[in-house]
Motif scaffolding. Structure first.
Motif, PDB file in Angstrom:
ATOM      1  N   GLN A 145      12.245 -36.828 -38.356  1.00 28.40           N
ATOM      2  CA  GLN A 145      11.162 -36.933 -37.380  1.00 28.40           C
ATOM      3  C   GLN A 145      11.373 -35.850 -36.321  1.00 28.40           C
ATOM      4  N   LEU A 146      10.423 -34.941 -36.227  1.00 31.09           N
ATOM      5  CA  LEU A 146      10.607 -33.754 -35.403  1.00 31.09           C
ATOM      6  C   LEU A 146      10.359 -34.017 -33.921  1.00 31.09           C
ATOM      7  N   PRO A 147      11.080 -33.267 -33.050  1.00 33.04           N
ATOM      8  CA  PRO A 147      10.693 -33.233 -31.651  1.00 33.04           C
ATOM      9  C   PRO A 147       9.259 -32.691 -31.545  1.00 33.04           C
ATOM     10  N   PRO A 148       8.474 -33.095 -30.525  1.00 32.36           N
ATOM     11  CA  PRO A 148       8.938 -33.760 -29.294  1.00 32.36           C
ATOM     12  C   PRO A 148       9.164 -35.267 -29.410  1.00 32.36           C
ATOM     13  N   ARG A 149       8.952 -35.882 -30.579  1.00 33.21           N
ATOM     14  CA  ARG A 149       9.297 -37.292 -30.734  1.00 33.21           C
ATOM     15  C   ARG A 149      10.767 -37.479 -30.387  1.00 33.21           C
ATOM     16  N   GLY A 150      11.059 -38.420 -29.498  1.00 38.39           N
ATOM     17  CA  GLY A 150      12.442 -38.706 -29.143  1.00 38.39           C
ATOM     18  C   GLY A 150      12.980 -37.935 -27.968  1.00 38.39           C
ATOM     19  N   LEU A 151      12.177 -37.037 -27.372  1.00 37.61           N
ATOM     20  CA  LEU A 151      12.633 -36.326 -26.185  1.00 37.61           C
ATOM     21  C   LEU A 151      12.386 -37.178 -24.935  1.00 37.61           C
ATOM     22  N   ALA A 163      14.035 -28.230 -45.042  1.00 38.22           N
ATOM     23  CA  ALA A 163      13.323 -27.254 -44.226  1.00 38.22           C
ATOM     24  C   ALA A 163      13.848 -27.236 -42.794  1.00 38.22           C
ATOM     25  N   TRP A 164      14.173 -28.405 -42.237  1.00 38.40           N
ATOM     26  CA  TRP A 164      14.591 -28.485 -40.838  1.00 38.40           C
ATOM     27  C   TRP A 164      16.028 -28.021 -40.635  1.00 38.40           C
TER      28      TRP A 164
END
Length: 374
Positions: free
Chosen positions: A171-177, A191-192
Protein backbone atom coordinates in the motif's frame (compact mmCIF):
# COMPACT_ATOMS: atom_id res chain seq x y z
CA UNK A 1 9.80 -26.78 35.48
CA UNK A 2 9.63 -23.15 36.62
CA UNK A 3 6.12 -21.69 36.74
CA UNK A 4 5.73 -18.09 35.58
CA UNK A 5 2.68 -16.29 36.96
CA UNK A 6 0.67 -13.69 35.06
CA UNK A 7 2.53 -10.76 36.59
CA UNK A 8 5.91 -12.22 35.63
CA UNK A 9 4.67 -12.77 32.08
CA UNK A 10 3.31 -9.22 32.06
CA UNK A 11 6.67 -7.71 32.93
CA UNK A 12 8.43 -9.90 30.36
CA UNK A 13 6.00 -8.72 27.68
CA UNK A 14 6.44 -5.06 28.65
CA UNK A 15 10.21 -5.43 28.55
CA UNK A 16 10.22 -7.14 25.13
CA UNK A 17 7.77 -4.56 23.78
CA UNK A 18 9.81 -1.60 25.11
CA UNK A 19 6.91 -0.50 27.29
CA UNK A 20 8.91 -0.49 30.51
CA UNK A 21 11.60 1.87 29.22
CA UNK A 22 11.47 3.71 25.94
CA UNK A 23 14.30 3.03 23.51
CA UNK A 24 16.07 5.84 21.70
CA UNK A 25 13.95 6.86 18.73
CA UNK A 26 15.60 9.99 17.40
CA UNK A 27 16.65 8.54 14.01
CA UNK A 28 15.04 6.75 11.11
CA UNK A 29 17.32 3.81 11.77
CA UNK A 30 15.90 3.55 15.30
CA UNK A 31 12.33 3.62 14.00
CA UNK A 32 13.09 0.92 11.46
CA UNK A 33 14.87 -1.17 14.09
CA UNK A 34 11.86 -0.98 16.43
CA UNK A 35 9.42 -2.01 13.69
CA UNK A 36 11.74 -4.89 12.88
CA UNK A 37 12.09 -5.91 16.52
CA UNK A 38 8.30 -5.98 16.93
CA UNK A 39 8.05 -8.19 13.81
CA UNK A 40 5.85 -5.49 12.31
CA UNK A 41 3.19 -3.16 13.69
CA UNK A 42 -0.48 -3.76 13.02
CA UNK A 43 -1.59 -0.90 10.82
CA UNK A 44 -5.05 -1.29 9.34
CA UNK A 45 -5.83 2.02 11.05
CA UNK A 46 -3.16 4.16 9.32
CA UNK A 47 -2.48 6.64 12.15
CA UNK A 48 -2.28 4.13 15.01
CA UNK A 49 1.35 3.02 14.45
CA UNK A 50 2.51 6.54 15.29
CA UNK A 51 1.10 6.31 18.83
CA UNK A 52 2.47 2.78 19.25
CA UNK A 53 5.97 3.89 18.29
CA UNK A 54 5.76 7.06 20.41
CA UNK A 55 4.95 4.89 23.44
CA UNK A 56 8.10 2.84 22.77
CA UNK A 57 10.63 5.36 21.44
CA UNK A 58 12.06 8.39 23.23
CA UNK A 59 12.32 11.40 20.94
CA UNK A 60 10.21 9.80 18.21
CA UNK A 61 9.06 12.20 15.50
CA UNK A 62 6.33 11.26 13.02
CA UNK A 63 8.43 12.60 10.16
CA UNK A 64 10.95 9.81 10.79
CA UNK A 65 8.32 7.17 10.10
CA UNK A 66 7.11 9.11 7.07
CA UNK A 67 10.64 9.15 5.68
CA UNK A 68 11.01 5.39 6.11
CA UNK A 69 7.74 4.81 4.25
CA UNK A 70 8.52 7.15 1.37
CA UNK A 71 12.10 5.85 1.34
CA UNK A 72 10.76 2.29 0.90
CA UNK A 73 12.54 0.80 3.92
CA UNK A 74 9.19 0.28 5.66
CA UNK A 75 6.09 -0.94 3.82
CA UNK A 76 2.38 -1.43 4.50
CA UNK A 77 1.31 -4.94 3.49
CA UNK A 78 -1.16 -7.72 4.19
CA UNK A 79 0.82 -10.26 6.19
CA UNK A 80 0.23 -11.77 9.64
CA UNK A 81 -3.37 -13.01 9.99
CA UNK A 82 -4.12 -11.28 6.63
CA UNK A 83 -4.25 -7.94 8.43
CA UNK A 84 -2.39 -4.85 7.25
CA UNK A 85 0.97 -4.53 8.96
CA UNK A 86 3.76 -2.00 8.84
CA UNK A 87 6.93 -4.08 8.38
CA UNK A 88 10.48 -3.60 7.21
CA UNK A 89 11.03 -4.13 3.51
CA UNK A 90 13.59 -6.80 4.39
CA UNK A 91 11.06 -8.76 6.45
CA UNK A 92 8.43 -8.43 3.74
CA UNK A 93 10.78 -9.90 1.16
CA UNK A 94 11.90 -12.69 3.49
CA UNK A 95 8.52 -13.64 4.97
CA UNK A 96 5.89 -13.10 2.30
CA UNK A 97 6.26 -16.46 0.52
CA UNK A 98 5.88 -18.31 3.84
CA UNK A 99 2.57 -16.49 4.36
CA UNK A 100 1.26 -17.11 0.84
CA UNK A 101 -0.75 -20.26 1.55
CA UNK A 102 -2.31 -18.75 4.68
CA UNK A 103 -3.30 -15.57 2.86
CA UNK A 104 -5.00 -17.56 0.09
CA UNK A 105 -6.77 -19.84 2.54
CA UNK A 106 -8.12 -16.92 4.57
CA UNK A 107 -9.54 -15.08 1.57
CA UNK A 108 -11.05 -18.28 0.17
CA UNK A 109 -12.45 -19.08 3.61
CA UNK A 110 -14.27 -15.75 3.77
CA UNK A 111 -15.57 -15.95 0.20
CA UNK A 112 -15.87 -19.72 -0.14
CA UNK A 113 -19.18 -19.69 -2.04
CA UNK A 114 -18.27 -16.75 -4.28
CA UNK A 115 -14.91 -18.25 -5.26
CA UNK A 116 -15.95 -21.88 -5.60
CA UNK A 117 -14.30 -23.44 -8.65
CA UNK A 118 -12.24 -20.35 -9.50
CA UNK A 119 -8.76 -20.97 -10.95
CA UNK A 120 -6.70 -18.91 -8.51
CA UNK A 121 -3.51 -19.22 -10.51
CA UNK A 122 -5.27 -17.82 -13.57
CA UNK A 123 -6.55 -14.88 -11.53
CA UNK A 124 -3.04 -14.24 -10.19
CA UNK A 125 -1.60 -14.33 -13.71
CA UNK A 126 -4.22 -11.87 -14.97
CA UNK A 127 -3.59 -9.56 -12.04
CA UNK A 128 0.16 -9.56 -12.57
CA UNK A 129 -0.37 -8.82 -16.25
CA UNK A 130 -2.58 -5.86 -15.36
CA UNK A 131 0.08 -4.50 -13.01
CA UNK A 132 2.94 -5.09 -15.43
CA UNK A 133 2.90 -1.48 -16.64
CA UNK A 134 4.24 -0.39 -13.25
CA UNK A 135 1.32 1.89 -12.47
CA UNK A 136 -0.23 1.73 -8.96
CA UNK A 137 -3.93 0.89 -8.83
CA UNK A 138 -6.75 0.92 -6.36
CA UNK A 139 -8.46 -2.37 -5.68
CA UNK A 140 -11.42 -1.27 -7.80
CA UNK A 141 -9.15 -0.36 -10.71
CA UNK A 142 -7.39 -3.71 -10.57
CA UNK A 143 -10.69 -5.59 -10.45
CA UNK A 144 -11.91 -3.61 -13.46
CA UNK A 145 -8.80 -4.61 -15.38
CA UNK A 146 -9.47 -8.35 -15.00
CA UNK A 147 -13.22 -8.52 -14.49
CA UNK A 148 -14.04 -9.23 -18.14
CA UNK A 149 -12.72 -12.76 -17.61
CA UNK A 150 -14.69 -13.33 -14.40
CA UNK A 151 -17.82 -11.18 -14.64
CA UNK A 152 -19.81 -13.34 -12.25
CA UNK A 153 -17.35 -13.18 -9.34
CA UNK A 154 -18.31 -10.44 -6.85
CA UNK A 155 -15.99 -7.46 -7.04
CA UNK A 156 -15.11 -7.52 -3.34
CA UNK A 157 -14.10 -11.18 -3.40
CA UNK A 158 -12.05 -10.74 -6.56
CA UNK A 159 -10.37 -7.64 -5.20
CA UNK A 160 -9.43 -9.26 -1.91
CA UNK A 161 -7.93 -12.18 -3.81
CA UNK A 162 -5.76 -9.89 -5.89
CA UNK A 163 -4.48 -7.35 -3.37
CA UNK A 164 -4.46 -9.38 -0.13
CA UNK A 165 -3.40 -12.85 -1.17
CA UNK A 166 -2.49 -13.81 -4.73
CA UNK A 167 -0.06 -11.01 -5.59
CA UNK A 168 2.47 -9.60 -3.09
CA UNK A 169 1.34 -5.98 -2.88
CA UNK A 170 2.36 -2.81 -1.04
CA UNK A 171 0.00 0.00 0.00
CA UNK A 172 1.74 3.12 -1.26
CA UNK A 173 2.23 6.45 0.49
CA UNK A 174 0.61 8.87 1.13
CA UNK A 175 -1.49 6.14 2.80
CA UNK A 176 -0.04 5.75 6.29
CA UNK A 177 1.74 9.10 6.48
CA UNK A 178 1.30 11.37 9.51
CA UNK A 179 -1.95 13.32 9.56
CA UNK A 180 -2.68 12.31 5.98
CA UNK A 181 -5.96 10.97 4.70
CA UNK A 182 -5.46 8.89 1.58
CA UNK A 183 -7.11 5.94 -0.05
CA UNK A 184 -5.31 2.70 -0.77
CA UNK A 185 -3.25 2.51 -3.94
CA UNK A 186 -1.55 -0.82 -4.52
CA UNK A 187 1.74 -1.61 -6.19
CA UNK A 188 3.51 -4.92 -6.60
CA UNK A 189 6.38 -5.60 -4.23
CA UNK A 190 8.65 -6.19 -7.21
CA UNK A 191 7.89 -2.75 -8.68
CA UNK A 192 8.10 -0.86 -5.37
CA UNK A 193 11.16 -2.57 -3.89
CA UNK A 194 12.98 -3.44 -7.09
CA UNK A 195 12.80 -7.20 -6.67
CA UNK A 196 10.26 -9.88 -5.93
CA UNK A 197 9.84 -11.70 -2.64
CA UNK A 198 12.27 -14.43 -1.71
CA UNK A 199 11.02 -17.86 -2.83
CA UNK A 200 10.66 -20.56 -0.24
CA UNK A 201 13.68 -22.88 -0.20
CA UNK A 202 13.14 -26.27 -1.78
CA UNK A 203 13.78 -29.05 0.73
CA UNK A 204 13.81 -32.77 0.16
CA UNK A 205 10.96 -34.71 1.77
CA UNK A 206 13.54 -36.89 3.51
CA UNK A 207 15.68 -33.99 4.69
CA UNK A 208 16.64 -33.53 8.32
CA UNK A 209 13.70 -31.80 10.09
CA UNK A 210 16.18 -29.27 11.44
CA UNK A 211 16.70 -28.10 7.84
CA UNK A 212 12.99 -27.84 7.01
CA UNK A 213 11.15 -24.52 7.02
CA UNK A 214 14.07 -22.18 7.73
CA UNK A 215 11.78 -19.14 7.37
CA UNK A 216 9.44 -20.59 9.99
CA UNK A 217 12.39 -21.16 12.31
CA UNK A 218 13.48 -17.55 11.98
CA UNK A 219 9.92 -16.43 12.66
CA UNK A 220 9.87 -18.48 15.87
CA UNK A 221 13.07 -16.86 17.11
CA UNK A 222 11.96 -13.36 16.15
CA UNK A 223 8.55 -13.80 17.74
CA UNK A 224 9.98 -15.00 21.04
CA UNK A 225 12.45 -12.10 21.12
CA UNK A 226 9.55 -9.64 20.99
CA UNK A 227 6.73 -11.56 22.71
CA UNK A 228 8.13 -14.42 24.78
CA UNK A 229 7.79 -16.37 26.95
CA UNK A 230 4.84 -17.69 24.96
CA UNK A 231 3.04 -20.88 24.04
CA UNK A 232 3.05 -22.40 20.58
CA UNK A 233 -0.63 -21.41 20.47
CA UNK A 234 0.33 -17.77 21.05
CA UNK A 235 2.80 -18.00 18.18
CA UNK A 236 0.18 -19.44 15.85
CA UNK A 237 -2.42 -16.85 16.88
CA UNK A 238 0.04 -14.03 16.22
CA UNK A 239 1.01 -15.01 12.68
CA UNK A 240 -1.88 -17.23 11.54
CA UNK A 241 0.50 -19.71 9.95
CA UNK A 242 0.04 -23.46 9.81
CA UNK A 243 2.89 -25.96 9.83
CA UNK A 244 4.93 -24.28 12.56
CA UNK A 245 5.27 -27.30 14.90
CA UNK A 246 8.15 -28.56 12.75
CA UNK A 247 9.88 -25.20 13.01
CA UNK A 248 9.36 -25.11 16.78
CA UNK A 249 10.74 -28.64 17.05
CA UNK A 250 13.79 -27.67 15.02
CA UNK A 251 14.69 -24.69 17.24
CA UNK A 252 13.66 -26.30 20.53
CA UNK A 253 17.26 -27.23 21.50
CA UNK A 254 18.04 -23.49 21.48
CA UNK A 255 15.15 -22.60 23.78
CA UNK A 256 14.31 -22.68 27.47
CA UNK A 257 10.89 -23.75 28.71
CA UNK A 258 8.59 -22.77 31.55
CA UNK A 259 4.98 -23.39 32.58
CA UNK A 260 2.24 -20.88 33.12
CA UNK A 261 -0.19 -21.09 36.02
CA UNK A 262 -2.50 -23.29 33.94
CA UNK A 263 0.28 -25.78 33.24
CA UNK A 264 0.86 -24.84 29.60
CA UNK A 265 4.39 -24.95 28.22
CA UNK A 266 6.01 -21.58 27.54
CA UNK A 267 8.90 -21.27 25.10
CA UNK A 268 11.57 -18.60 25.25
CA UNK A 269 15.04 -17.56 24.21
CA UNK A 270 17.51 -18.24 27.00
CA UNK A 271 19.01 -14.75 27.23
CA UNK A 272 15.84 -12.72 26.65
CA UNK A 273 14.78 -10.31 29.43
CA UNK A 274 12.44 -11.63 32.11
CA UNK A 275 12.32 -8.82 34.70
CA UNK A 276 11.44 -9.19 38.33
CA UNK A 277 7.63 -9.16 38.62
CA UNK A 278 7.87 -6.25 41.05
CA UNK A 279 9.53 -4.03 38.44
CA UNK A 280 7.53 -0.78 38.24
CA UNK A 281 5.55 -0.38 35.03
CA UNK A 282 4.84 3.18 33.84
CA UNK A 283 1.55 4.40 32.41
CA UNK A 284 1.43 3.88 28.65
CA UNK A 285 -1.11 4.98 26.05
CA UNK A 286 -1.46 2.22 23.45
CA UNK A 287 -3.04 2.56 20.02
CA UNK A 288 -5.83 0.44 18.63
CA UNK A 289 -4.83 -3.16 17.88
CA UNK A 290 -1.49 -2.86 19.65
CA UNK A 291 1.04 -5.69 19.36
CA UNK A 292 1.35 -6.08 23.11
CA UNK A 293 -2.26 -7.23 23.26
CA UNK A 294 -2.88 -8.91 19.90
CA UNK A 295 0.41 -10.81 19.92
CA UNK A 296 -1.07 -13.67 21.97
CA UNK A 297 -3.84 -16.22 21.96
CA UNK A 298 -4.04 -15.89 25.75
CA UNK A 299 -4.07 -12.18 26.51
CA UNK A 300 -4.57 -12.58 30.25
CA UNK A 301 -1.00 -11.42 30.91
CA UNK A 302 -2.06 -7.89 30.02
CA UNK A 303 -5.87 -7.68 29.95
CA UNK A 304 -8.57 -9.16 32.17
CA UNK A 305 -11.03 -11.59 30.63
CA UNK A 306 -13.93 -9.22 31.30
CA UNK A 307 -12.39 -6.64 28.97
CA UNK A 308 -11.00 -8.84 26.18
CA UNK A 309 -13.49 -7.35 23.75
CA UNK A 310 -11.60 -4.06 23.55
CA UNK A 311 -8.64 -5.85 22.02
CA UNK A 312 -10.52 -6.52 18.80
CA UNK A 313 -12.97 -3.61 18.87
CA UNK A 314 -10.44 -1.02 17.79
CA UNK A 315 -10.35 0.72 21.17
CA UNK A 316 -7.20 2.52 22.27
CA UNK A 317 -6.04 1.09 25.60
CA UNK A 318 -4.36 2.68 28.60
CA UNK A 319 -1.91 0.57 30.62
CA UNK A 320 -1.64 1.24 34.35
CA UNK A 321 0.80 -0.95 36.27
CA UNK A 322 1.23 -2.90 33.07
CA UNK A 323 -2.41 -3.88 32.62
CA UNK A 324 -5.22 -2.64 30.41
CA UNK A 325 -7.10 -0.32 32.77
CA UNK A 326 -9.06 2.05 30.52
CA UNK A 327 -9.82 2.97 26.95
CA UNK A 328 -9.02 6.45 25.68
CA UNK A 329 -9.94 8.83 22.90
CA UNK A 330 -9.51 12.51 22.05
CA UNK A 331 -12.63 14.60 21.37
CA UNK A 332 -13.20 18.34 21.47
CA UNK A 333 -9.73 19.08 22.85
CA UNK A 334 -10.34 16.67 25.72
CA UNK A 335 -8.64 13.36 26.40
CA UNK A 336 -11.46 11.07 27.53
CA UNK A 337 -10.71 7.97 29.59
CA UNK A 338 -13.18 5.17 30.25
CA UNK A 339 -11.67 3.27 33.19
CA UNK A 340 -12.38 -0.39 33.94
CA UNK A 341 -11.93 0.19 37.68
CA UNK A 342 -11.54 2.98 40.19
CA UNK A 343 -8.22 4.74 39.77
CA UNK A 344 -6.19 5.77 42.81
CA UNK A 345 -4.94 9.31 43.32
CA UNK A 346 -1.30 8.38 42.51
CA UNK A 347 -2.47 6.58 39.36
CA UNK A 348 -4.44 9.64 38.25
CA UNK A 349 -1.41 11.83 38.84
CA UNK A 350 0.78 9.55 36.70
CA UNK A 351 -1.88 9.43 33.99
CA UNK A 352 -2.03 13.23 33.92
CA UNK A 353 1.75 13.43 33.49
CA UNK A 354 1.82 10.95 30.60
CA UNK A 355 -1.26 12.57 29.05
CA UNK A 356 0.57 15.90 28.95
CA UNK A 357 3.36 14.25 26.95
CA UNK A 358 0.80 12.62 24.66
CA UNK A 359 -0.85 15.98 24.06
CA UNK A 360 2.46 17.48 23.00
CA UNK A 361 3.12 14.59 20.64
CA UNK A 362 -0.33 14.60 19.07
CA UNK A 363 -0.32 18.39 18.86
CA UNK A 364 -4.06 18.15 19.45
CA UNK A 365 -4.30 21.17 21.76
CA UNK A 366 -5.63 18.90 24.48
CA UNK A 367 -6.75 21.26 27.21
CA UNK A 368 -8.53 18.85 29.54
CA UNK A 369 -8.41 15.27 30.80
CA UNK A 370 -11.71 13.67 31.68
CA UNK A 371 -11.54 10.58 33.94
CA UNK A 372 -14.98 9.50 35.15
CA UNK A 373 -15.48 6.96 37.90
CA UNK A 374 -15.30 3.34 36.73
Amino acid sequence: MTVLDARTLNRATLARQHLLTRADGTTGDAVRAMVGHLCGVQAQEPQEPFVGLWSRLSGFEPTALDAELTGRTLVRVHLMRRTVHLVTAADMLAWRARHDAMLRQRVVGVYRRELDGLDLDAVAEAGRAAMADGEPRTKAELVAAVRERWPDVPKQALGELLVASLIPMVQLPPRGLWRTRAGVRNQTVAAWLGRDVDPLPVTDADADPAEADPVGQRLVRRYLAAYGPATSGDLRAWCGLAGLPAAVKAVRPELVTFRDERGRELLDLPDAPRPDPDTPAPVRFLPAFDNAILGYQDRSRIIDDAHLGVSVAGDRVLLVDGRATATWTVRDHTLHLTPFRTLTAPEREEIHAEAALLSTFLDEDITDLHIPAA
